[in-house]
Design a protein around this motif. Structure first.
Motif, mmCIF file in Angstrom:
data_model
loop_
_atom_site.group_PDB
_atom_site.id
_atom_site.type_symbol
_atom_site.label_atom_id
_atom_site.label_comp_id
_atom_site.label_asym_id
_atom_site.label_seq_id
_atom_site.Cartn_x
_atom_site.Cartn_y
_atom_site.Cartn_z
ATOM 1 N N GLN A 13 0.058 1.848 -6.086
ATOM 2 C CA GLN A 13 -0.924 2.666 -6.780
ATOM 3 C C GLN A 13 -1.843 3.066 -5.759
ATOM 4 O O GLN A 13 -2.348 4.296 -5.729
ATOM 5 C CB GLN A 13 -1.360 1.961 -7.994
ATOM 6 N N ASP A 14 -2.456 2.402 -4.999
ATOM 7 C CA ASP A 14 -3.615 2.573 -4.217
ATOM 8 C C ASP A 14 -2.951 3.666 -3.025
ATOM 9 O O ASP A 14 -3.697 4.773 -2.960
ATOM 10 C CB ASP A 14 -4.118 1.310 -3.442
ATOM 11 N N ILE A 15 -1.858 3.564 -2.640
ATOM 12 C CA ILE A 15 -1.215 4.511 -1.526
ATOM 13 C C ILE A 15 -1.061 5.518 -2.149
ATOM 14 O O ILE A 15 -1.326 6.806 -1.624
ATOM 15 C CB ILE A 15 0.092 3.863 -0.879
ATOM 16 N N THR A 16 -0.632 5.731 -3.369
ATOM 17 C CA THR A 16 -0.242 6.854 -4.053
ATOM 18 C C THR A 16 -1.600 7.757 -4.371
ATOM 19 O O THR A 16 -1.766 9.005 -4.309
ATOM 20 C CB THR A 16 0.246 6.571 -5.484
ATOM 21 N N LEU A 17 -2.654 7.164 -4.883
ATOM 22 C CA LEU A 17 -3.866 7.620 -5.109
ATOM 23 C C LEU A 17 -4.752 8.151 -4.124
ATOM 24 O O LEU A 17 -5.578 9.028 -3.884
ATOM 25 C CB LEU A 17 -4.774 6.692 -5.848
ATOM 26 N N ALA A 18 -4.406 7.403 -2.657
ATOM 27 C CA ALA A 18 -5.395 7.890 -1.507
ATOM 28 C C ALA A 18 -4.412 7.808 -0.329
ATOM 29 O O ALA A 18 -4.630 7.172 0.451
ATOM 30 C CB ALA A 18 -6.376 6.803 -1.438
ATOM 31 N N GLU A 20 -4.353 9.590 2.186
ATOM 32 C CA GLU A 20 -5.270 10.220 3.260
ATOM 33 C C GLU A 20 -5.684 8.703 4.066
ATOM 34 O O GLU A 20 -5.950 8.774 5.077
ATOM 35 C CB GLU A 20 -6.476 11.110 3.066
ATOM 36 N N ARG A 21 -5.918 7.657 3.245
ATOM 37 C CA ARG A 21 -6.360 6.523 3.531
ATOM 38 C C ARG A 21 -5.389 5.569 4.333
ATOM 39 O O ARG A 21 -5.518 4.706 5.107
ATOM 40 C CB ARG A 21 -6.973 5.722 2.632
ATOM 41 N N TRP A 22 -4.055 5.650 3.898
ATOM 42 C CA TRP A 22 -2.922 5.154 4.059
ATOM 43 C C TRP A 22 -1.970 5.592 5.028
ATOM 44 O O TRP A 22 -1.099 4.909 6.030
ATOM 45 C CB TRP A 22 -2.169 4.590 2.922
ATOM 46 N N ARG A 23 -1.780 6.883 4.978
ATOM 47 C CA ARG A 23 -0.409 7.408 5.858
ATOM 48 C C ARG A 23 -1.160 8.123 7.093
ATOM 49 O O ARG A 23 -2.299 8.563 7.162
ATOM 50 C CB ARG A 23 0.146 8.717 4.923
ATOM 51 N N PRO A 24 -0.356 7.976 8.123
ATOM 52 C CA PRO A 24 1.107 7.306 8.138
ATOM 53 C C PRO A 24 0.770 5.793 7.894
ATOM 54 O O PRO A 24 -0.018 5.035 8.602
ATOM 55 C CB PRO A 24 1.566 7.544 9.590
ATOM 56 N N LEU A 25 1.600 5.089 7.245
ATOM 57 C CA LEU A 25 1.718 3.715 6.995
ATOM 58 C C LEU A 25 2.562 2.846 7.986
ATOM 59 O O LEU A 25 3.733 3.369 8.037
ATOM 60 C CB LEU A 25 2.025 3.541 5.341
ATOM 61 N N VAL A 26 2.081 1.941 8.428
ATOM 62 C CA VAL A 26 2.689 1.005 9.323
ATOM 63 C C VAL A 26 2.813 -0.335 8.490
ATOM 64 O O VAL A 26 1.892 -0.604 7.793
ATOM 65 C CB VAL A 26 1.852 0.569 10.517
#
Length: 162
Positions: A13-18, A20-26
């Motif tokens: 949920q956090d990744i979906t909502l934000a 720009e904070r998470w991607r690109p995700l490692v």
């Protein structure tokens, strides 16, 4: 506890909502039983590949399955999952930790779809069970060179040998 500890649902949920904070995700995963300098350097190198680093932490049950007790050795893990998670979550390169009970991280990867999946240089595409899944959705698999050849198993053996 720290705010970097997540359930899989919370993290998704956090990744979906934000994004720009998470991607690109490692994303990486492992037991991280006795944290040592090799782990820290590995996590720093992994974080450098993207914006955020999530660590999938093998649960106690998972560690017991993939690292069965050997004669003359203590049962693994040495450190309980909640304590391992707390230590990992407090390390500077780590943005999130999620505990999982399976022997591979495929369920986490299928849910989170990290842009980059990272493992140590002792793995290859052929020996990494998660690699086909990552490649199936266009994710990248990266291998980090092991700078300090240390391991929890070797640390335990050193302690036992006195």
């Amino acid at each position: 506890m720290t705010s970097c500890l997540y359930t899989l649902t919370e993290l998704q949920q956090d990744i979906t909502l934000a994004p720009e904070r998470w991607r690109p995700l490692v994303f990486t995963n492992g037991c991280f039983d006795l944290i040592h300098a090799g782990h820290v350097r590995y996590l720093q190198a992994a974080k450098a590949l993207g914006r955020a680093l999530v660590v999938g932490l093998n649960s106690d049950v998972s560690v017991q399955t993939i690292k069965p007790q050997k004669p003359g050795q203590p049962p693994r893990p040495i450190v309980p999952e909640t304590q391992r998670a707390e230590v990992l979550a407090c390390l500077k390169p780590v943005d999130g930790v999620v505990i999982f009970s399976q022997t591979t991280a495929n369920d986490l990867i299928a849910t989170l779809k990290p842009d980059i999946y990272v493992k140590g240089g002792d793995y290859t595409l052929d020996t990494l069970p998660e690699a086909p899944l990552v490649q199936s959705y266009g994710g990248q698999v990266a291998f980090i060179t092991i700078e300090i050849p240390s391991s929890t198993t070797r640390l335990i053996q050193r302690i036992l040998n006195g």
